[in-house]
Design an enzyme around this catalytic site. Structure first.
Site, PDB file in Angstrom:
ATOM      1  N   ILE A 166       0.845  -1.204   0.000  1.00 60.57           N
ATOM      2  CA  ILE A 166       0.000   0.000   0.000  1.00 60.57           C
ATOM      3  C   ILE A 166       0.878   1.252   0.000  1.00 60.57           C
ATOM      4  CG2 ILE A 166      -1.918   1.186   1.137  1.00 60.57           C
ATOM      5  CD1 ILE A 166      -2.562  -1.521   2.547  1.00 60.57           C
TER       6      ILE A 166
ATOM      7  N   SER B 157      -7.258  -1.077  10.406  1.00 58.67           N
ATOM      8  CA  SER B 157      -7.807  -2.178   9.620  1.00 58.67           C
ATOM      9  C   SER B 157      -9.231  -2.486  10.061  1.00 58.67           C
ATOM     10  CB  SER B 157      -6.927  -3.409   9.874  1.00 58.67           C
ATOM     11  OG  SER B 157      -7.554  -4.578   9.431  1.00 58.67           O
TER      12      SER B 157
ATOM     13  N   TYR C 141      -2.302  -9.556  15.807  1.00 59.44           N
ATOM     14  CA  TYR C 141      -2.171  -8.497  14.793  1.00 59.44           C
ATOM     15  C   TYR C 141      -3.271  -7.448  14.997  1.00 59.44           C
ATOM     16  CZ  TYR C 141      -2.982  -6.035  10.447  1.00 59.44           C
ATOM     17  OH  TYR C 141      -3.224  -5.039   9.527  1.00 59.44           O
TER      18      TYR C 141
ATOM     19  N   LYS D 108      -3.255  -3.287  16.254  1.00 62.49           N
ATOM     20  CA  LYS D 108      -3.923  -2.139  15.595  1.00 62.49           C
ATOM     21  C   LYS D 108      -4.823  -1.407  16.586  1.00 62.49           C
ATOM     22  CE  LYS D 108      -2.231  -2.556  11.497  1.00 62.49           C
ATOM     23  NZ  LYS D 108      -1.231  -1.582  11.073  1.00 62.49           N
TER      24      LYS D 108
HETATM   25  P1  NAD Z   1       3.533  -4.507   3.520  1.00 59.65           P
HETATM   26  O1  NAD Z   1       4.115  -5.587   4.361  1.00 59.65           O
HETATM   27  O2  NAD Z   1       3.587  -4.649   2.051  1.00 59.65           O
HETATM   28  O3  NAD Z   1       4.175  -3.090   3.917  1.00 59.65           O
HETATM   29  C1  NAD Z   1       4.636  -2.812   5.211  1.00 59.65           C
HETATM   30  C2  NAD Z   1       6.040  -2.228   5.070  1.00 59.65           C
HETATM   31  O4  NAD Z   1       6.541  -1.912   6.367  1.00 59.65           O
HETATM   32  C3  NAD Z   1       7.024  -3.208   4.434  1.00 59.65           C
HETATM   33  O5  NAD Z   1       7.693  -2.557   3.370  1.00 59.65           O
HETATM   34  C4  NAD Z   1       7.985  -3.561   5.570  1.00 59.65           C
HETATM   35  O6  NAD Z   1       9.281  -3.827   5.086  1.00 59.65           O
HETATM   36  C5  NAD Z   1       7.899  -2.320   6.436  1.00 59.65           C
HETATM   37  N1  NAD Z   1       8.220  -2.521   7.852  1.00 59.65           N
HETATM   38  C6  NAD Z   1       7.699  -3.443   8.697  1.00 59.65           C
HETATM   39  N2  NAD Z   1       8.222  -3.297   9.930  1.00 59.65           N
HETATM   40  C7  NAD Z   1       9.097  -2.255   9.871  1.00 59.65           C
HETATM   41  C8  NAD Z   1       9.962  -1.629  10.805  1.00 59.65           C
HETATM   42  N3  NAD Z   1      10.066  -2.060  12.061  1.00 59.65           N
HETATM   43  N4  NAD Z   1      10.714  -0.592  10.393  1.00 59.65           N
HETATM   44  C9  NAD Z   1      10.656  -0.158   9.121  1.00 59.65           C
HETATM   45  N5  NAD Z   1       9.854  -0.713   8.180  1.00 59.65           N
HETATM   46  C10 NAD Z   1       9.088  -1.753   8.554  1.00 59.65           C
HETATM   47  O7  NAD Z   1       2.011  -4.325   4.005  1.00 59.65           O
HETATM   48  P2  NAD Z   1       0.834  -3.479   3.344  1.00 59.65           P
HETATM   49  O8  NAD Z   1      -0.179  -4.437   2.851  1.00 59.65           O
HETATM   50  O9  NAD Z   1       1.375  -2.454   2.429  1.00 59.65           O
HETATM   51  O10 NAD Z   1       0.240  -2.807   4.664  1.00 59.65           O
HETATM   52  C11 NAD Z   1       0.604  -1.508   5.072  1.00 59.65           C
HETATM   53  C12 NAD Z   1      -0.084  -1.193   6.387  1.00 59.65           C
HETATM   54  O11 NAD Z   1      -1.495  -1.308   6.213  1.00 59.65           O
HETATM   55  C13 NAD Z   1       0.272  -2.159   7.532  1.00 59.65           C
HETATM   56  O12 NAD Z   1       0.354  -1.430   8.725  1.00 59.65           O
HETATM   57  C14 NAD Z   1      -0.903  -3.111   7.566  1.00 59.65           C
HETATM   58  O13 NAD Z   1      -1.092  -3.658   8.851  1.00 59.65           O
HETATM   59  C15 NAD Z   1      -2.038  -2.188   7.196  1.00 59.65           C
HETATM   60  N6  NAD Z   1      -3.177  -2.916   6.600  1.00 59.65           N
HETATM   61  C16 NAD Z   1      -2.970  -3.755   5.545  1.00 59.65           C
HETATM   62  C17 NAD Z   1      -4.045  -4.454   5.014  1.00 59.65           C
HETATM   63  C18 NAD Z   1      -3.831  -5.443   3.887  1.00 59.65           C
HETATM   64  O14 NAD Z   1      -4.674  -6.337   3.724  1.00 59.65           O
HETATM   65  N7  NAD Z   1      -2.776  -5.328   3.091  1.00 59.65           N
HETATM   66  C19 NAD Z   1      -5.332  -4.266   5.530  1.00 59.65           C
HETATM   67  C20 NAD Z   1      -5.509  -3.380   6.592  1.00 59.65           C
HETATM   68  C21 NAD Z   1      -4.409  -2.695   7.119  1.00 59.65           C
HETATM   69  C1  WQD Z   2     -10.667 -13.121   2.145  1.00 56.91           C
HETATM   70  C2  WQD Z   2     -11.683 -14.244   1.970  1.00 56.91           C
HETATM   71  C3  WQD Z   2     -11.196 -16.180   3.296  1.00 56.91           C
HETATM   72  C4  WQD Z   2      -7.481 -17.204   1.228  1.00 56.91           C
HETATM   73  C5  WQD Z   2      -7.232 -10.215   6.141  1.00 56.91           C
HETATM   74  C6  WQD Z   2      -6.925  -9.811   7.555  1.00 56.91           C
HETATM   75  C7  WQD Z   2      -7.412  -8.411   7.803  1.00 56.91           C
HETATM   76  C8  WQD Z   2      -6.880  -7.444   6.740  1.00 56.91           C
HETATM   77  C9  WQD Z   2      -7.141  -7.928   5.357  1.00 56.91           C
HETATM   78  C10 WQD Z   2      -4.847  -6.479   7.537  1.00 56.91           C
HETATM   79  C11 WQD Z   2     -12.067 -14.927   3.271  1.00 56.91           C
HETATM   80  C12 WQD Z   2     -11.088 -16.496   1.836  1.00 56.91           C
HETATM   81  C13 WQD Z   2      -8.639 -16.591   1.613  1.00 56.91           C
HETATM   82  C14 WQD Z   2      -7.543 -18.507   0.628  1.00 56.91           C
HETATM   83  C15 WQD Z   2      -9.921 -18.440   0.854  1.00 56.91           C
HETATM   84  N1  WQD Z   2      -5.456  -7.314   6.816  1.00 56.91           N
HETATM   85  N2  WQD Z   2      -9.846 -17.188   1.429  1.00 56.91           N
HETATM   86  N3  WQD Z   2      -8.777 -19.054   0.474  1.00 56.91           N
HETATM   87  O1  WQD Z   2      -9.235 -12.629   6.105  1.00 56.91           O
HETATM   88  O2  WQD Z   2     -10.792 -10.907   5.049  1.00 56.91           O
HETATM   89  O3  WQD Z   2      -8.639 -10.195   5.968  1.00 56.91           O
HETATM   90  O4  WQD Z   2      -6.646  -9.281   5.231  1.00 56.91           O
HETATM   91  O5  WQD Z   2      -5.293  -5.690   8.306  1.00 56.91           O
HETATM   92  O6  WQD Z   2      -6.977  -8.058   9.063  1.00 56.91           O
HETATM   93  O7  WQD Z   2      -7.554 -10.704   8.437  1.00 56.91           O
HETATM   94  O8  WQD Z   2      -8.647 -11.508   3.898  1.00 56.91           O
HETATM   95  O9  WQD Z   2      -7.747 -12.254   1.740  1.00 56.91           O
HETATM   96  O10 WQD Z   2      -7.248 -13.619   3.805  1.00 56.91           O
HETATM   97  O11 WQD Z   2      -9.564 -13.616   2.889  1.00 56.91           O
HETATM   98  O12 WQD Z   2     -11.008 -19.006   0.691  1.00 56.91           O
HETATM   99  O13 WQD Z   2      -6.529 -19.116   0.282  1.00 56.91           O
HETATM  100  O14 WQD Z   2     -11.079 -15.264   1.159  1.00 56.91           O
HETATM  101  O15 WQD Z   2     -11.756 -17.242   4.010  1.00 56.91           O
HETATM  102  O16 WQD Z   2     -13.431 -15.282   3.180  1.00 56.91           O
HETATM  103  P1  WQD Z   2      -9.404 -11.407   5.318  1.00 56.91           P
HETATM  104  P2  WQD Z   2      -8.195 -12.762   3.047  1.00 56.91           P
END
Ligand code: NAD
Ligand code: WQD
Length: 342
Positions: free
Chosen positions: A12, A124, A148, A152
């Site tokens: 992201i 999240s 996790y 948050k």
């Molecule tokens: P990502 O793992 O691709 O990016 C996170 C980045 O943070 C990575 O580049 C990693 O190297 C860096 N990082 C981790 N720990 C660090 C540290 N101690 N010091 C410096 N850098 C560090 O993840 P993302 O999907 O881009 O997610 C970004 C943020 O959004 C995260 O906080 C994640 O929890 C949150 N988030 C992600 C999702 C999702 O599904 N991808 C959903 C909700 C919230």
């Molecule tokens: C989506 C749907 C699974 C994988 C997670 C974190 C949440 C947030 C986003 C960070 C669900 C199904 C998945 C597979 C499947 N991240 N699935 N087979 O669980 O909604 O959310 O990512 O903050 O905190 O929990 O996302 O992509 O894992 O799953 O059937 O191999 O796909 O059961 O219904 P989720 P997901």
């Protein structure tokens, strides 16, 4: 205006850096590459034709953060850096609490020292736990079902306490639903290391043949087709949500909270079918046991962000699948496809 983006090389973060540069913000990235690589930032600079400053540094090392603030006059921080794998957080909770909480403490204390009090935090939808009704509004009860999610939730509370103690802080808690997709260029995208945890990267690796078959976790949920329903949001829409948040953050102190989702729920089977259309490939799948901790359905009411930030998601499920496929087909091994991983 200069923005520090922690975790800016990640999924992201890289998409947000791209949109920040397009909007002429100055961008400084701090990342330790624990879950990313420098190539994503090279590509962000190539796509935009603009440069950003970059520090390979760990939030767990306070002096490194200090150095960034000494070198640059930062106006606001977008704090993405953190560990995010739910299953791993259950197995190694201390690592998750240490990285996500201590890293954030260090960041906040250096910000305080340099009188930089504007922060956007990546929260999240997981903080809503298992919601009693849908769609989810920002005032729903909060709970954590895994370390996790708890990290948050605790950070959200710490940020609320910080504002209570010092009314100069300006804090935005952005609760993302399920980010998917990739930049339309296909040059940057999601590049999970090892076995993907999330649905979309798993499906796309089945499409390229890197993985043999998708396991659909549960076919007996109380949803229209029995498979889990989520609010998938295109990562570019999500990145733009941050751009829309910044002016409000800078202009007014306080704590604001927004859901960043589309408001639409799609089932796992709908995702598979849509991806098959986008990629013109068949996705082999098997319906298996439910995954522990999963909920049946989750989608946002995103109207508050529309009303107060003037932001709403515009990209369709078709766009999400096409852009994921474009990225995956161009980069079947992620960033390692064309360049040595740094
Ligand atoms: P990502 O793992 O691709 O990016 C996170 C980045 O943070 C990575 O580049 C990693 O190297 C860096 N990082 C981790 N720990 C660090 C540290 N101690 N010091 C410096 N850098 C560090 O993840 P993302 O999907 O881009 O997610 C970004 C943020 O959004 C995260 O906080 C994640 O929890 C949150 N988030 C992600 C999702 C999702 O599904 N991808 C959903 C909700 C919230
Ligand atoms: C989506 C749907 C699974 C994988 C997670 C974190 C949440 C947030 C986003 C960070 C669900 C199904 C998945 C597979 C499947 N991240 N699935 N087979 O669980 O909604 O959310 O990512 O903050 O905190 O929990 O996302 O992509 O894992 O799953 O059937 O191999 O796909 O059961 O219904 P989720 P997901």
């Amino acid at each position: 205006m200069k923005i520090l983006v922690t975790g800016g090389a990640g999924y992201i973060g890289s998409h947000t850096c791209l949109e920040l540069l397009k909007e002429n913000y100055d961008v400084v990235v701090l990342d330790n590459f624990s879950n990313s690589c420098k190539e994503s930032l090279n590509r962000v600079q190539n796509i935009t034709g603009k440069t950003l400053s970059f520090y390979e540094a760990d939030l767990l090392e306070r002096p490194s953060i200090h150095q960034v603030f000494k070198d640059h006059t930062i106006d606001a921080v977008i704090h993405f850096a953190g560990l995010k794998a739910v299953g791993e957080s259950v197995t190694i909770p201390l690592k998750y609490y240490h990285n996500n909480l201590t890293g954030t403490f260090n960041l906040l204390s250096v910000m305080d020292e340099f009188n930089v009090k504007n922060i956007v935090f990546s929260s999240s939808a997981t903080v809503y736990g298992n919601p009693a009704t849908l769609p989810i509004t920002e005032d729903f009860p909060l709970s954590a079902t895994n370390p996790y999610g708890r990290s948050k939730l605790v950070i959200e509370e710490i940020l609320q306490d910080l504002y209570k103690s010092d009314k100069d802080w300006s804090i935005a808690l952005l609760r993302y639903f399920n980010p998917v997709g990739a930049h339309e260029s296909g040059e940057i995208g999601e590049d999970p290391q090892g076995m993907p945890n999330n649905l979309m990267p798993y499906i796309s690796q089945v499409a390229t043949g890197r993985l043999p078959r998708l396991s659909i976790f549960g076919g007996d949920y109380d949803t229209p087709d029995g498979t889990g329903v989520r609010d998938y949001i295109h990562v570019t829409d999500l990145a733009l949500g941050h751009i829309h948040t910044l002016p409000k953050l800078i202009s007014k102190t306080g704590v604001v909270i927004y859901n960043l989702g589309t408001g639409n729920g799609f089932s796992v089977l709908e995702m598979v079918k849509s991806f098959e259309r986008a990629s013109d490939r068949q996705i082999a799948y098997k319906i298996t046991e439910r995954r522990p901790g999963d909920i049946a359905a989750c989608f946002a009411d995103p109207s508050k962000a529309k009303k107060e930030l003037g932001w709403e998601a515009t990209k369709s499920l078709e766009n999400m699948c096409q852009d994921t496929w474009n990225w995956q087909a161009k980069n079947p091994m992620g960033y390692r496809t064309h360049s040595k991983k740094e």
